[in-house]
Scaffold this active site. Structure first.
Site, PDB file in Angstrom:
ATOM      1  N   ASP A  26       0.861  -1.256   0.046  1.00 44.06           N
ATOM      2  CA  ASP A  26       0.052   0.014   0.035  1.00 44.06           C
ATOM      3  C   ASP A  26       0.939   1.160  -0.187  1.00 44.06           C
ATOM      4  O   ASP A  26       2.334   0.692  -0.306  1.00 44.06           O
ATOM      5  CB  ASP A  26      -1.017  -0.104   1.049  1.00 44.06           C
ATOM      6  CG  ASP A  26      -1.761   0.836   0.964  1.00 44.06           C
ATOM      7  OD1 ASP A  26      -2.102   1.925   0.207  1.00 44.06           O
ATOM      8  OD2 ASP A  26      -3.200   0.660   1.666  1.00 44.06           O
TER       9      ASP A  26
HETATM   10  C1  BGC Z   1      -5.167   3.396  -0.313  1.00 43.11           C
HETATM   11  C2  BGC Z   1      -5.175   2.205  -1.378  1.00 43.11           C
HETATM   12  C3  BGC Z   1      -4.572   3.025  -2.620  1.00 43.11           C
HETATM   13  C4  BGC Z   1      -3.815   4.079  -2.553  1.00 43.11           C
HETATM   14  C5  BGC Z   1      -3.263   4.844  -3.447  1.00 43.11           C
HETATM   15  C6  BGC Z   1      -3.490   4.227  -0.347  1.00 43.11           C
HETATM   16  O1  BGC Z   1      -4.056   4.901   0.568  1.00 43.11           O
HETATM   17  O2  BGC Z   1      -5.676   2.555   0.969  1.00 43.11           O
HETATM   18  O3  BGC Z   1      -5.942   1.366  -1.133  1.00 43.11           O
HETATM   19  O4  BGC Z   1      -5.102   2.561  -3.608  1.00 43.11           O
HETATM   20  O5  BGC Z   1      -3.648   4.911  -1.225  1.00 43.11           O
HETATM   21  O6  BGC Z   1      -3.659   6.022  -3.720  1.00 43.11           O
END
Ligand code: BGC
Length: 746
Positions: free
Chosen positions: A263
């Protein structure tokens, strides 16, 4: 750019004429693994390092020398996120990066229709292709553990079987376009508040029976090419670099051959990332510790620090080669797939898909005295109330926020459908969140209203008294502490004095229809005083039209709740046992502290807890009404006994006993009469959605095998089923299962 690199390379190669000179890795007729090995053997150490971490906010490098283009990811999961600047979160300001907003995944799950999930994935994949994206960061399948969960709207509900059945076709539909899915957030990412610091403590049984199955299905059946590690911790290790989750379970037990993506900012250590299963590092804050430095991608944990450690002999290239193989496989499946179509953006077909999903997902929760559908011959004056009738919902909520090409509000949808024959008025009723922007995308709506709460209610009530129908669109929105990434909800009650507004409107007009817009259950203390209640979700671009179609009866509602709607928070296992949101370890609250969160309710999540604790929900899991009526009868079974490796088919006659065409979901739950380990009273193990004309009957078949009878035995670390008596409970909701069929497992 990528197409130019690839075609230049191919032209150059063909100039040499013979196919025999095409390198194995570029020869699409060669088996995937041989192409991977051939490419790997040609890469330098630096090139290998380059492909396992980001080079911008959402992209990673390819191998230009060998003709592998950049690899572009994007959110996910409800549409293709607008482009941000290379090294900033701000908008790139492009004019061609708007999209169709599909309904939120809770709405998709509420369709209980795997065919619709496939359509969702396929349509989204086509949008992604057109926008030049190779991986969509989604779908999300974290289990709905508490209605306070800030990101529940992005997930597929509380039940592992339902979520599994819905995630597989979504992934397959998406990937049929050569766009990788990235199922997220693996795993137990159930808290948003302090999400980087929550260490989940749970039994193996709860892990395997409740929190892993949807991920497993996405990987082993859906064949997802990507998976995203969560922010949280399990067994004191962050999940984007977690030995048990990534190495042992995902890559070991499930034989996952794709990429584990961190993530954004979830990687915390070179050593753990190297050893514990992370393949691609994204979103790390510059030097990995703090925000601010620009273009610091070479400082990523899996960049220079890793390269140096290899050069200094701390690691061999064993782990690196494994990561690069996975990345190369992903390249061959996506960027290097020359059969990939061009895709479409904002096509009519995609709007149609969005409409179908929204219409099928809307749930008619309550409809006494036939208030719905609206009787158009009596509806001369209709009053629409509520901020959610006008507020754009495709902007907000966190990373799933979109720049939708269009969004039809409930008020506009109704106006268009009712036309000038009906006198339609609007009253605000409450003021919630008047802002409307996320990361530089603004709705452009001016929602300010300076009236006091008392005045807002009085104005709505005055008009409600004169109306034939009052339709209130309320609920949550995608602001902080509501349905929004980064925080959990603080309360189960509706915000912005909506309860008082609803009570007042219910007194003023007997034809009150409450449409709840949210991805979560909310407290409904007034439930017995409101005759009609609809769960409208976040319906995306076509939301308003889909809601209007259901309210006037053009579409007959067929959605079913993908989660339990508890009467109060203490009716939820996690809250009854004071097991949310956990406790700070050794009083270490703060940036470096850890919250231990013990899932004390274990396997008793959602309706499993309802049965276990004998609570009565406001609306049960699987509940959803229709404008027609159905009768289930004559449940039969293919044999009275099932062998360990056999299967059984249940057949039920479903009849549409009403006056309209409609769809019903036949649900089959298994009850285990005697078991060596305690089991939930019942568990969903099959369902089928069937469409029927008035008076029509159809035979619905549901087949189960041993997996439907099994539980996870912690001690043996294995799935196990025990010979003996079982009962299949069949009906149309978890609290409405009139048909019972007994059988034996040999
Ligand atoms: C989120 C993800 C997301 C990523 C990219 C993170 O803060 O938890 O679900 O895909 O950011 O935007």
């Amino acid at each position: 750019m990528r197409r130019i690199i690839l075609s230049t390379l191919l032209v150059a190669l063909s100039a040499f004429g013979a196919k025999a000179q095409t390198p194995v890795y570029l020869d699409a007729t060669q088996p995937l693994e041989q192409r991977v090995e051939d490419a790997l053997a040609r890469m330098t150490l630096q090139e290998k390092i380059n492909v396992i971490h980001a080079q911008s906010k959402f992209s990673s490098a390819g191998v230009p020398r060998l003709g592998f283009p950049d690899f572009w990811t994007d959110d996910g999961p409800h549409g293709v996120r607008p482009d941000v600047l290379w090294d900033e979160w701000e908008q790139a300001g492009q004019s061609n990066d708007s999209c169709v907003a599909f309904p939120a995944l809770t709405c998709l799950a509420a369709t209980w229709n795997p065919g619709i999930a496939r359509l969702y994935g396929k349509s989204l994949g086509e949008e992604a292709l057109y926008r030049g994206k190779d991986m969509i960061l989604g779908p999300g399948v974290n289990i709905y553990r508490t209605p306070l969960g800030g990101r529940n709207f992005e997930y597929m509900g509380e039940d592992p079987y339902l979520a599994s059945q819905m995630v597989v076709p979504y992934v397959q539909g998406l990937q049929s376009n050569g766009v990788a899915a990235c199922v997220k957030h693996f795993a137990m990412n159930n808290d948003e508040e302090f999400r980087n610091q929550v260490n989940v403590v749970l039994s193996d049984r709860a892990l395997y029976e409740i929190y892993l199955p949807a991920f497993k299905a996405a990987i082993t059946e859906g064949k997802s090419w990507g998976i995203m590690g969560g922010y949280n911790l399990y067994k004191n290790q962050h999940n984007s670099q977690n030995e048990i989750l990534l190495n042992k379970i995902l890559k070991g037990e499930w034989n996952f051959d794709g990429v584990v993506v961190s993530d954004w900012g979830a990687c915390h250590s070179t050593d753990e990332a190297v050893k514990y299963g992370l393949d691609m590092e994204f979103g790390t804050w510059t030097n990995g510790l703090s925000a601010g430095t620009k273009n610091a991608y070479e400082n990523y944990y899996l960049s220079t620090p890793y390269l140096k450690a290899i050069q200094e002999g701390k690691y061999t290239t064993k782990e690196l080669d494994d990561k690069v193989r996975r990345v190369l496989r992903t390249f061959f499946r996506t960027t290097m797939n020359r059969q990939r179509p061009q895709g479409y953006l904002c096509s009519e077909a995609h709007y149609d898909a969005a409409r179908k999903i929204a219409e099928e997902g809307i749930v008619l929760l309550k409809n006494t005295k036939g208030v719905l559908p609206l009787n158009l011959s009596k509806a001369h004056n209709v009053l629409v109330v509520g901020e959610n009738a006008i507020k754009m919902m495709t902007v907000g909520g966190g990373s799933s926020s979109l720049k939708a090409q269009k969004e039809i509000s409930p008020l506009d949808g109704l106006k268009a459908r009712l036309g000038s024959a009906v006198h339609l008025e609007y009253e605000r009723g409450y003021v919630g969140d008047t802002t409307g922007n996320y990361n530089g995308v603004t709705t452009g709506q001016n929602l300010s209203d300076s009236r006091s709460e008392a005045q807002l209610i009085a104005d709505a009530v005055a008009k409600a008294r004169k109306a034939d129908y009052v339709i209130l669109f309320g609920g949550l929105n995608k602001s902080d502490y509501q349905d929004c990434e980064g925080h959990d909800r603080k309360q189960y009650e509706l915000p912005y004095h909506q309860d008082r507004l609803i009570e007042a409107l219910a007194k003023a007009n007997k034809n009150l229809i409450y449409v709840n817009i949210s991805g979560n259950a909310v407290a409904m203390p007034w439930v017995s005083r409101v005759p009609a209640i609809v769960q409208g979700w976040y319906g995306g671009s076509i939301s308003g039209e889909a809601l209007a179609a259901v309210l006037v009866g053009d579409a007959n509602p067929s959605g079913k709740l993908p989660f339990t709607w508890p009467a109060k928070l203490s009716d939820v296992g996690a809250h009854a046992l004071n097991a949310f949101p956990g406790t700070w370890r050794n009083g270490t609250k703060g940036r470096n502290g850890i919250i231990d969160e013990e899932y004390k309710e274990g396997i008793y999540v959602g309706y499993r807890w309802v049965d276990h604790a004998k609570t009565v929900p406001t609306f049960a899991f699987g509940h959803g009404l229709s404008y027609t009526t159905f009768k289930l009868s004559n449940a039969r079974i293919s044999a009275k006994e099932m062998t360990q490796d056999g299967n059984l088919t249940f057949t039920v006659t479903v009849t549409n006993t009403g006056k309209r065409a409609g769809q019903e979901v036949v649900q089959l739950y298994i009850h285990d009469a005697v078991s060596s380990l305690e089991r939930p009273y019942k568990e969903l193990k099959g369902f089928s959605k069937v469409s029927l004309q008035p008076g029509e009957s159809k035979e619905v078949e549901i087949t189960i095998d041993n997996s439907a009878l099994s539980f996870f035995d912690d001690k043996a670390h294995a799935w196990k089923s025990e010979a003996g008596k079982f009962t299949a409970l069949i009906g149309t909701a978890s609290d409405n299962l009139p048909l019972k069929v007994n059988f034996n497992l040999k």
